[in-house]
Design an enzyme around this catalytic site. Structure first.
Site, PDB file in Angstrom:
ATOM      1  N   SER A   1       0.788  -1.234   0.000  1.00  0.00           N
ATOM      2  CA  SER A   1       0.000   0.000   0.000  1.00  0.00           C
ATOM      3  C   SER A   1       0.819   1.284   0.000  1.00  0.00           C
ATOM      4  O   SER A   1       0.245   2.373  -0.077  1.00  0.00           O
ATOM      5  CB  SER A   1      -0.952   0.015   1.198  1.00  0.00           C
ATOM      6  OG  SER A   1      -2.024  -0.875   0.977  1.00  0.00           O
TER       7      SER A   1
ATOM      8  N   LYS B   1       0.081   3.649  -2.735  1.00  0.00           N
ATOM      9  CA  LYS B   1      -0.996   4.641  -2.641  1.00  0.00           C
ATOM     10  C   LYS B   1      -0.446   6.067  -2.613  1.00  0.00           C
ATOM     11  O   LYS B   1      -1.180   7.021  -2.894  1.00  0.00           O
ATOM     12  CB  LYS B   1      -1.857   4.374  -1.404  1.00  0.00           C
ATOM     13  CG  LYS B   1      -2.748   3.132  -1.519  1.00  0.00           C
ATOM     14  CD  LYS B   1      -3.613   2.949  -0.263  1.00  0.00           C
ATOM     15  CE  LYS B   1      -4.648   1.840  -0.429  1.00  0.00           C
ATOM     16  NZ  LYS B   1      -4.097   0.493  -0.304  1.00  0.00           N
TER      17      LYS B   1
ATOM     18  N   SER C   1      -5.816   3.016   4.804  1.00  0.00           N
ATOM     19  CA  SER C   1      -5.333   2.372   3.584  1.00  0.00           C
ATOM     20  C   SER C   1      -6.461   1.628   2.889  1.00  0.00           C
ATOM     21  O   SER C   1      -6.288   0.516   2.383  1.00  0.00           O
ATOM     22  CB  SER C   1      -4.182   1.412   3.900  1.00  0.00           C
ATOM     23  OG  SER C   1      -3.377   1.203   2.767  1.00  0.00           O
TER      24      SER C   1
END
Length: 397
Positions: free
Chosen positions: A86, A89, A144
């Protein structure tokens, strides 16, 4: 219906990946680039003019940089391509964040969430509820939430368009180690980045007030329907002090990531005495708090011994901001680690002591690391994508 959604998502992402340059899809031990300086393409620890690096670093790649100047103070396999989880991101935010006013309201539909992969980390978005763009970004940064990423991607024109735009933004940032398959960072074959690239994403993002504000937010109230809300907390343990860790003095963000396949990744930024440092740590040997502990140790070094370090490279300027284009360098260099620097490349990719690697020894080390990583991944049980496993038995979101 759920199986159809998963097949549809794989088809979309597969077609998108196929349309992107194949040269960006490589193994972790394959060709790297010399972006940021020739020394950053070398294996092993790179440091000049400073001692005292933490001795117990098990990460397969890490990097310490000055946020303002872009100088890389120390690194270990900075361009090694690894699954980012993640932390990708950050690139999603670099690409999409400024497209929508934070006060804009959007009512979520079933279609917006149809392609969220099973086992994802979620903030808890529900069809039929109206959210502000600000709340969606809080879901991305604090929890997240892949559900929040997919809603924003739909608002942006869909998954395929968003993936293509993220790849284009990575190219503009000169993050040439990065290949995007999914905007949420969920595990997909060929989805790779590096400690260098993740640090580029963080540095670029922190220039934006909204990005900086979201990644530094500890808690927020999130809509639950009607007038009801529930509190969400940031999963960055150095920011919140969760799971037995103390908050890190001066931490301002930025993003953590975890999947059972990728392991732990984290890019953190902290400010002390008017100086901001960036640290990226990828795939330490152990789970739980290790990625945070190693990040904190490297930040401590940067604010201490690192003050005397002479740069071993630099975080390059985006092409759109006048940066000089960096050309890819064919072939991974296997050269002597910096004199006086701790840096033996172990099977787990960590660094424990000084070593000079010949080309043959380097190749054997890389093959051993690959075999070790494959064995480790095969023995892990499949677990949901989330933001750091709890430091207890088992792994979960």
């Amino acid at each position: 219906m759920r199986e159809c959604s998963r097949l549809s998502r794989r088809a979309v992402l597969g077609l998108t990946a196929a349309a992107l340059p194949l040269s960006t899809v490589t193994d972790a031990a394959a060709a790297t680039t010399a972006v940021g300086g020739e020394r950053l393409a070398r294996t092993g620890v790179q440091v000049r003019g400073a001692s005292g690096l933490p001795r117990k670093l098990t990460a397969r790649a890490w990097l310490v940089a000055d946020c303002a100047s872009g100088e890389v103070l120390a690194s270990f396999d900075a361009h090694r391509r690894l699954a980012p989880a993640s932390t990708l991101k950050m690139l999603f935010a670099d690409t999409v964040l400024k497209k929508f006013d934070r006060a804009r309201r959007y009512k979520v539909t079933d279609a917006d969430l149809a392609d969220v992969p099973a086992g994802s980390s979620l903030v808890g978005i529900k069809p039929g509820i109206t959210y502000t763009v600000e709340q969606l970004w809080q879901g991305v940064f604090l929890r997240s939430g892949n559900d929040a990423v997919h809603v924003l991607s739909r608002m942006n024109g869909g998954l395929a368009k968003t993936v293509a735009e993220m790849q284009a933004r990575a190219k503009d940032l000169q993050a040439l180690d990065t290949h995007v398959v999914s905007p949420d960072g969920y595990d997909h074959k060929g989805q790779l980045s590096s400690a260098y690239d993740l640090t580029l994403f963080a540095r670029h993002g922190l220039k934006d007030a909204d990005f900086r504000g979201y990644c530094g937010t500890r808690t927020a109230d999130f809509p639950a329907g009607g007038k009801k809300t529930f509190q969400i907390q940031n999963t960055d343990r150095l920011l919140t002090g969760a799971w037995g860790l103390k908050t890190y003095d001066g931490l301002i963000g930025v993003k953590n990531g975890y999947t059972s396949h990728a392991g732990n990744t984290f890019t953190g930024a902290a400010t002390r005495g008017g100086r901001t440092l960036l640290v990226t740590v990828m795939h330490p040997d152990s789970g739980g708090n290790a990625v945070y502990e190693e990040t904190a140790a490297l930040l401590d070094w940067g604010f201490g011994h690192g003050r005397s370090a002479r740069p071993v490279g630099t975080l390059v300027t985006p092409l759109s901001e006048g940066g000089a284009s960096a050309s890819p360098q064919a072939g991974r260099q296997t050269v002597r680690a910096a004199a006086g620097a701790p840096g033996v490349v172990t099977a787990g990719g960590g660094s424990t002591g000084p070593v000079a690697l010949t080309a043959g020894a380097g190749a054997l080390a890389l093959l051993g690391a690959g075999a070790w990583a494959l064995r480790r991944r095969r023995t892990r049980t499949a677990t949901p994508e989330g933001e750091q496993p709890e430091p207890t038995a088992g792994e979960r979101d």
